[in-house]
Design a protein around this motif. Structure first.
Motif, PDB file in Angstrom:
ATOM      1  N   MET A 171      -3.921 -29.375 -22.499  1.00 37.94           N
ATOM      2  CA  MET A 171      -5.348 -29.423 -22.205  1.00 37.94           C
ATOM      3  C   MET A 171      -5.740 -28.429 -21.124  1.00 37.94           C
ATOM      4  O   MET A 171      -6.910 -28.058 -21.010  1.00 37.94           O
ATOM      5  N   PHE A 172      -4.756 -28.005 -20.342  1.00 34.97           N
ATOM      6  CA  PHE A 172      -5.046 -27.154 -19.195  1.00 34.97           C
ATOM      7  C   PHE A 172      -4.882 -25.668 -19.522  1.00 34.97           C
ATOM      8  O   PHE A 172      -4.924 -24.816 -18.632  1.00 34.97           O
ATOM      9  N   LEU A 173      -4.698 -25.376 -20.793  1.00 32.06           N
ATOM     10  CA  LEU A 173      -4.674 -24.001 -21.264  1.00 32.06           C
ATOM     11  C   LEU A 173      -6.051 -23.621 -21.800  1.00 32.06           C
ATOM     12  O   LEU A 173      -6.791 -24.484 -22.285  1.00 32.06           O
ATOM     13  N   PRO A 174      -6.435 -22.349 -21.738  1.00 31.21           N
ATOM     14  CA  PRO A 174      -7.730 -21.931 -22.300  1.00 31.21           C
ATOM     15  C   PRO A 174      -7.833 -22.333 -23.768  1.00 31.21           C
ATOM     16  O   PRO A 174      -6.872 -22.199 -24.529  1.00 31.21           O
ATOM     17  N   ASP A 175      -8.992 -22.829 -24.156  1.00 34.15           N
ATOM     18  CA  ASP A 175      -9.171 -23.319 -25.520  1.00 34.15           C
ATOM     19  C   ASP A 175      -9.339 -22.197 -26.531  1.00 34.15           C
ATOM     20  O   ASP A 175      -9.133 -22.401 -27.730  1.00 34.15           O
ATOM     21  N   THR A 176      -9.725 -21.009 -26.066  1.00 30.44           N
ATOM     22  CA  THR A 176     -10.033 -19.902 -26.977  1.00 30.44           C
ATOM     23  C   THR A 176      -9.316 -18.627 -26.548  1.00 30.44           C
ATOM     24  O   THR A 176      -9.276 -18.316 -25.357  1.00 30.44           O
ATOM     25  N   ASN A 177      -8.765 -17.915 -27.509  1.00 30.35           N
ATOM     26  CA  ASN A 177      -8.154 -16.615 -27.247  1.00 30.35           C
ATOM     27  C   ASN A 177      -8.767 -15.608 -28.220  1.00 30.35           C
ATOM     28  O   ASN A 177      -8.527 -15.669 -29.424  1.00 30.35           O
ATOM     29  N   ARG A 178      -9.583 -14.694 -27.692  1.00 28.05           N
ATOM     30  CA  ARG A 178     -10.298 -13.726 -28.531  1.00 28.05           C
ATOM     31  C   ARG A 178      -9.514 -12.432 -28.751  1.00 28.05           C
ATOM     32  O   ARG A 178     -10.029 -11.497 -29.346  1.00 28.05           O
ATOM     33  N   GLU A 228     -25.749 -10.798 -35.943  1.00 28.21           N
ATOM     34  CA  GLU A 228     -26.153 -11.484 -34.710  1.00 28.21           C
ATOM     35  C   GLU A 228     -26.399 -10.498 -33.574  1.00 28.21           C
ATOM     36  O   GLU A 228     -27.364 -10.643 -32.815  1.00 28.21           O
ATOM     37  N   SER A 229     -25.560  -9.466 -33.470  1.00 28.79           N
ATOM     38  CA  SER A 229     -25.699  -8.523 -32.367  1.00 28.79           C
ATOM     39  C   SER A 229     -26.961  -7.676 -32.490  1.00 28.79           C
ATOM     40  O   SER A 229     -27.396  -7.053 -31.515  1.00 28.79           O
ATOM     41  N   GLY A 230     -27.572  -7.659 -33.677  1.00 30.22           N
ATOM     42  CA  GLY A 230     -28.781  -6.865 -33.884  1.00 30.22           C
ATOM     43  C   GLY A 230     -30.071  -7.645 -33.715  1.00 30.22           C
ATOM     44  O   GLY A 230     -31.147  -7.108 -33.989  1.00 30.22           O
ATOM     45  N   ILE A 231     -29.981  -8.889 -33.252  1.00 28.92           N
ATOM     46  CA  ILE A 231     -31.176  -9.728 -33.109  1.00 28.92           C
ATOM     47  C   ILE A 231     -31.504  -9.887 -31.624  1.00 28.92           C
ATOM     48  O   ILE A 231     -30.735 -10.493 -30.869  1.00 28.92           O
ATOM     49  N   ASN A 286     -25.134  -1.775 -25.400  1.00 23.21           N
ATOM     50  CA  ASN A 286     -23.725  -1.721 -25.031  1.00 23.21           C
ATOM     51  C   ASN A 286     -23.029  -3.055 -25.247  1.00 23.21           C
ATOM     52  O   ASN A 286     -21.885  -3.108 -25.713  1.00 23.21           O
ATOM     53  N   SER A 287     -23.722  -4.140 -24.902  1.00 20.23           N
ATOM     54  CA  SER A 287     -23.142  -5.471 -25.112  1.00 20.23           C
ATOM     55  C   SER A 287     -22.931  -5.748 -26.592  1.00 20.23           C
ATOM     56  O   SER A 287     -21.896  -6.305 -26.997  1.00 20.23           O
ATOM     57  N   ALA A 288     -23.911  -5.360 -27.409  1.00 19.67           N
ATOM     58  CA  ALA A 288     -23.799  -5.580 -28.856  1.00 19.67           C
ATOM     59  C   ALA A 288     -22.653  -4.763 -29.443  1.00 19.67           C
ATOM     60  O   ALA A 288     -21.871  -5.260 -30.268  1.00 19.67           O
ATOM     61  N   ASP A 289     -22.539  -3.517 -29.010  1.00 16.32           N
ATOM     62  CA  ASP A 289     -21.461  -2.655 -29.508  1.00 16.32           C
ATOM     63  C   ASP A 289     -20.091  -3.216 -29.128  1.00 16.32           C
ATOM     64  O   ASP A 289     -19.153  -3.205 -29.936  1.00 16.32           O
ATOM     65  N   LEU A 290     -19.970  -3.698 -27.893  1.00 18.03           N
ATOM     66  CA  LEU A 290     -18.704  -4.273 -27.439  1.00 18.03           C
ATOM     67  C   LEU A 290     -18.358  -5.521 -28.241  1.00 18.03           C
ATOM     68  O   LEU A 290     -17.191  -5.740 -28.602  1.00 18.03           O
ATOM     69  N   TYR A 291     -19.363  -6.324 -28.529  1.00 20.23           N
ATOM     70  CA  TYR A 291     -19.165  -7.552 -29.289  1.00 20.23           C
ATOM     71  C   TYR A 291     -18.648  -7.249 -30.693  1.00 20.23           C
ATOM     72  O   TYR A 291     -17.668  -7.849 -31.160  1.00 20.23           O
ATOM     73  N   VAL A 292     -19.262  -6.293 -31.368  1.00 14.46           N
ATOM     74  CA  VAL A 292     -18.823  -5.923 -32.713  1.00 14.46           C
ATOM     75  C   VAL A 292     -17.424  -5.314 -32.670  1.00 14.46           C
ATOM     76  O   VAL A 292     -16.572  -5.616 -33.514  1.00 14.46           O
ATOM     77  N   LYS A 293     -17.187  -4.480 -31.668  1.00 14.47           N
ATOM     78  CA  LYS A 293     -15.875  -3.836 -31.539  1.00 14.47           C
ATOM     79  C   LYS A 293     -14.781  -4.867 -31.317  1.00 14.47           C
ATOM     80  O   LYS A 293     -13.701  -4.791 -31.923  1.00 14.47           O
ATOM     81  N   SER A 294     -15.032  -5.859 -30.447  1.00  8.47           N
ATOM     82  CA  SER A 294     -14.022  -6.881 -30.180  1.00  8.47           C
ATOM     83  C   SER A 294     -13.791  -7.757 -31.404  1.00  8.47           C
ATOM     84  O   SER A 294     -12.663  -8.187 -31.667  1.00  8.47           O
ATOM     85  N   THR A 295     -14.851  -7.994 -32.192  1.00  4.27           N
ATOM     86  CA  THR A 295     -14.693  -8.754 -33.431  1.00  4.27           C
ATOM     87  C   THR A 295     -13.823  -7.978 -34.416  1.00  4.27           C
ATOM     88  O   THR A 295     -12.944  -8.548 -35.075  1.00  4.27           O
ATOM     89  N   GLN A 296     -14.058  -6.677 -34.513  1.00  3.93           N
ATOM     90  CA  GLN A 296     -13.261  -5.841 -35.402  1.00  3.93           C
ATOM     91  C   GLN A 296     -11.790  -5.851 -34.975  1.00  3.93           C
ATOM     92  O   GLN A 296     -10.889  -5.946 -35.820  1.00  3.93           O
ATOM     93  N   THR A 297     -11.547  -5.769 -33.682  1.00  5.45           N
ATOM     94  CA  THR A 297     -10.168  -5.813 -33.179  1.00  5.45           C
ATOM     95  C   THR A 297      -9.501  -7.133 -33.544  1.00  5.45           C
ATOM     96  O   THR A 297      -8.343  -7.161 -33.973  1.00  5.45           O
TER      97      THR A 297
END
Length: 397
Positions: A171-178, A228-231, A286-297
């Motif tokens: 429970m004490f570990l991060p719940d999400t790893n992106r 989502e990043s375009g809205i 920049n935030s939207a671009d980073l979000y899409v890039k991290s999703t692609q990764t």
């Protein structure tokens, strides 16, 4: 003589540049708040719940570590006059109405909390009996008022002997790893253990590791992120809960921060300081671009995906889905696995309706609702813990 003067001049210049660089580093570090104690991480300490005498608060202190939509932590706890009873309410002031207009994700988040409470109870010596919507389900036409007046669950605790729990420590570990996951697929035994968690006939757990489904589901993740990043209104909703530095994280203790992309140690303070000093760097594009890039990764480095599908879409089923998701997270951790939901295509706003319909046609053709869609695999990097509120902040007075 000229050589001596030249050398002296070079030394002065180097010292000057070094001084400027050091000053810049100090300014960035101060802007980040690097000298502050990270109070927002205190709930992650195993000793955190020890400071509370009331066992209900002890259990709630574990519940706040659970996975939750957009890290809004939309939980309120009401302590009953009966010291063995407490109630969980959804916090109507912490809704993310743009991405979750029907509060489906918020209900799943209630379930993740309840499962952590249950697991903590076993370890601490309390059996937690959970009754869903003891005062009836919400009036959907008056949803926010219903959230304020009708509890999601009644939790009744009974003192028992503490049990050794194979899941408690996780429970004490991060719940999400992106981050990027290993290409290694889950073994048949790992899949068997994950499937064994599911005991509710109204829900199914599907795990996909074949190339066709990985390609198809990866495409859904990327398309969803691009939409989502375009809205603008959704970007603004996210920007409103972005915490740029340690000052803000200690003050608000929920929402997003640079740790969400796995940024840690000195680089965290460098990035936070720069964003604080030059906020335009973190503009919408920049935030939207980073979000899409991290999703692609993430998509490019995923060995498998999974889904939780429920027969119907009632509030109770949504909460139960959250409880199952927490069980899966903890079990996955015990197997050395991590998870992350790139589930934008499951969000229910107009621009996403086409993708929502398509993914349901592909993966729930006989009806039902895909409540969760997530990556699962072996991590290639550790991810940091995210902000958590003080448990006393969720206790209703």
């Amino acid at each position: 003589m000229q050589n001596k003067n030249l050398k002296k001049g070079v030394k002065i210049m180097i010292l000057g540049l070094t001084g400027i660089l050091l000053a810049a580093v100090i300014i960035v570090y101060l802007a980040s708040g690097g000298f502050l104690k990270a109070q927002y991480l205190e709930p992650w300490q195993k000793s955190y719940s020890d400071i509370f005498d009331d066992p209900r608060i002890k259990l709630a202190a574990h519940g706040i570590l659970a996975a939750n939509g957009h890290n809004m932590q939309p939980w309120n706890i009401k302590l009953d006059t009966d010291k063995n009873v407490f109630y969980l309410f959804a916090d109507s002031e912490r809704l993310t109405k743009e991405v979750d207009p029907y509060a489906r994700q918020t209900m799943i988040t209630q379930g993740t909390f309840l499962e952590y409470v249950r697991v903590a109870g076993e370890r601490l010596g309390y059996k937690a009996d959970i009754t869903f919507f003891p005062d009836g389900e919400y009036d959907e036409q008056n949803l926010e008022n219903s959230m304020n007046t009708k509890p999601v669950a009644k939790i009744t605790i009974t003192k028992t002997e503490p049990k050794s729990s194979s899941l408690y420590d996780y429970m004490f570990l991060p719940d999400t790893n992106r981050g990027a996951y290993s290409k290694k697929e889950l073994t048949p035994e790992e899949i068997k253990q994950l499937h064994a968690i599911l005991t509710d006939s109204d829900m199914t757990l599907e795990i996909f590791q074949d190339e066709d489904n990985k390609k198809n589901l990866g495409n859904y993740a990327i398309v969803g992120a691009k939409i989502e990043s375009g809205i603008h209104r959704i970007n603004q909703e996210s920007a409103n809960v972005f915490r740029a530095n340690e000052y803000q994280k200690n003050k608000y203790r929920y929402g997003f921060s640079v740790e969400g992309q796995g940024t840690t140690a000195i680089m965290k303070h460098v990035l936070q300081g720069i964003i604080t000093l030059f906020p335009s760097i973190n503009n919408e594009k920049n935030s939207a671009d980073l979000y899409v890039k991290s999703t692609q990764t993430g998509v490019d480095n995923t060995s498998g995906y999974a889904m939780i599908i429920t027969k119907d879409n009632s509030r109770t089923e949504q909460v139960k889905c959250g409880m199952l998701y927490s069980k899966l997270i903890l079990t996955a951790h015990s197997l050395g696995l991590v998870m992350q939901p790139p589930s934008q295509v499951l969000e229910e706003y107009p621009e996403m309706s086409e993708q929502y319909t398509k993914i349901h046609k592909d993966y729930a053709p006989k009806g039902g609702t895909i409540q969760m869609f997530f990556r699962i695999g072996q991590p290639t990097q550790k991810f940091p813990q995210s902000m958590r509120r003080d448990v006393m902040d969720i206790i209703m007075q």
